[in-house]
Design an enzyme around this catalytic site. Structure first.
Site, mmCIF file in Angstrom:
data_model
loop_
_atom_site.group_PDB
_atom_site.id
_atom_site.type_symbol
_atom_site.label_atom_id
_atom_site.label_comp_id
_atom_site.label_asym_id
_atom_site.label_seq_id
_atom_site.Cartn_x
_atom_site.Cartn_y
_atom_site.Cartn_z
ATOM 1 N N ASP A 100 0.831 -1.206 0.000
ATOM 2 C CA ASP A 100 0.000 0.000 0.000
ATOM 3 C C ASP A 100 0.865 1.256 0.000
ATOM 4 O OD1 ASP A 100 -2.429 1.485 0.156
ATOM 5 O OD2 ASP A 100 -2.187 1.662 2.318
ATOM 6 N N ASN A 152 -2.536 -10.674 -4.379
ATOM 7 C CA ASN A 152 -2.385 -12.121 -4.511
ATOM 8 C C ASN A 152 -1.044 -12.515 -3.900
ATOM 9 O OD1 ASN A 152 -4.818 -12.657 -5.961
ATOM 10 N ND2 ASN A 152 -3.853 -11.832 -7.804
ATOM 11 N N LYS A 204 1.733 -15.016 -3.300
ATOM 12 C CA LYS A 204 2.241 -16.220 -3.956
ATOM 13 C C LYS A 204 3.077 -17.080 -3.015
ATOM 14 C CE LYS A 204 0.743 -14.849 -8.050
ATOM 15 N NZ LYS A 204 -0.315 -15.553 -8.810
ATOM 16 N N ARG A 231 -10.065 11.678 -11.316
ATOM 17 C CA ARG A 231 -9.424 11.604 -10.006
ATOM 18 C C ARG A 231 -9.055 10.172 -9.628
ATOM 19 N NH1 ARG A 231 -13.651 13.416 -6.362
ATOM 20 N NH2 ARG A 231 -12.131 13.007 -4.724
ATOM 21 N N LYS A 232 -9.338 9.194 -10.498
ATOM 22 C CA LYS A 232 -9.042 7.796 -10.213
ATOM 23 C C LYS A 232 -7.698 7.399 -10.826
ATOM 24 C CE LYS A 232 -13.881 6.282 -10.092
ATOM 25 N NZ LYS A 232 -14.879 5.348 -10.692
#
Length: 240
Positions: free
Chosen positions: A161, A183, A185, A206-207
């Site tokens: 993050d 994910n 692994k 804004r995305k």
């Protein structure tokens, strides 16, 4: 004093004091007054090498510092606390004064920088603005253990993050995570070094849509893959 993660965990658990005298760059924040004292506080840049960094970590750091010499890459400094002005800006931007007491706001610090050297999150992020991507070098300490001998998945998610958010901030400025899909692994061994490569895939208003992968230093082992959606914040709107 910590020597190296690879020297064994016993020296980490036996740590009894924080290291002093770390090298500083001119990017350090200016001195800030300590509450109720005339003593000046120098903000430490936590993205610089310290004795807990392994040989692989230091080698990768030096390689990317070389890339910074021509201006194509930039090392992002990292502090426990924001500057006084930035703190005021964030309080005005994010918080309703009646919801958060002033003394609590003054105590906040960056979550990933809340551990002594080598015990938690050791990382540095390099940014390439032209290519809209970042590389995060990360070494997780023994306080981040999940199953014995390996990092907790939540610790790895925190660094993913952080890495994606730093990449999203290149074009987006102040951003917040809207969605994070990971994910896993393979588990990451405690005190090992991994490389988190992040890139901006798409920008829609804004995305910001991003992706990353987490690999070993030799790039042969894939530990995780992730995608994230970040939102550029609107300064005209409150979050509360």
């Amino acid at each position: 004093m910590l020597r190296s993660c690879t020297a064994g965990l016993r020296s980490l658990w036996a740590l009894c004091g924080r290291r002093e005298g770390a090298p500083r760059l001119s990017t350090d924040l200016p001195p800030a007054p300590r509450l109720f004292s005339t003593e000046k506080v120098i903000h430490k840049d936590w993205s610089l090498p310290n004795p807990s960094w392994s040989k692989d970590f230091k080698l990768l750091f030096d390689q990317f510092m070389k890339k910074c010499e021509d201006g194509s890459w930039e090392r992002l400094p990292s502090y426990k606390h924001r500057s006084t002005q930035k703190s005021e800006d964030f309080k005005t931007y994010f918080l309703e004064p009646k919801l958060v007491k002033e003394e609590r706001v003054s105590q906040v610090q960056l979550f990933t920088r809340g551990f002594e050297d080598g015990l938690g999150f050791e990382y540095v992020i390099f940014s390439n603005n032209d290519e809209k991507r970042t590389v995060c070098l990360f070494q997780g300490g023994p306080y981040l253990q999940g199953i014995p001998g390996f990092l907790h998945g939540g610790a790895m998610a925190t660094m993913i993050d952080t890495a994606l958010g730093s990449c999203a901030a290149i074009p987006g400025g102040i951003v917040m995570t809207a969605n994070l899909n990971i994910n896993f692994k393979r588990p990451v061994p405690i005190c090992s070094v991994v490389v988190i490569n992040s890139q901006l895939d798409k920008l829609e208003g804004r995305k910001l849509f991003l992706s990353c992968n987490v690999r070993s230093v030799d790039e042969k082992t894939l530990y995780s893959e992730a995608t994230g959606l970040f939102i550029k914040l609107d300064p005209e709107k409150s979050l509360t």
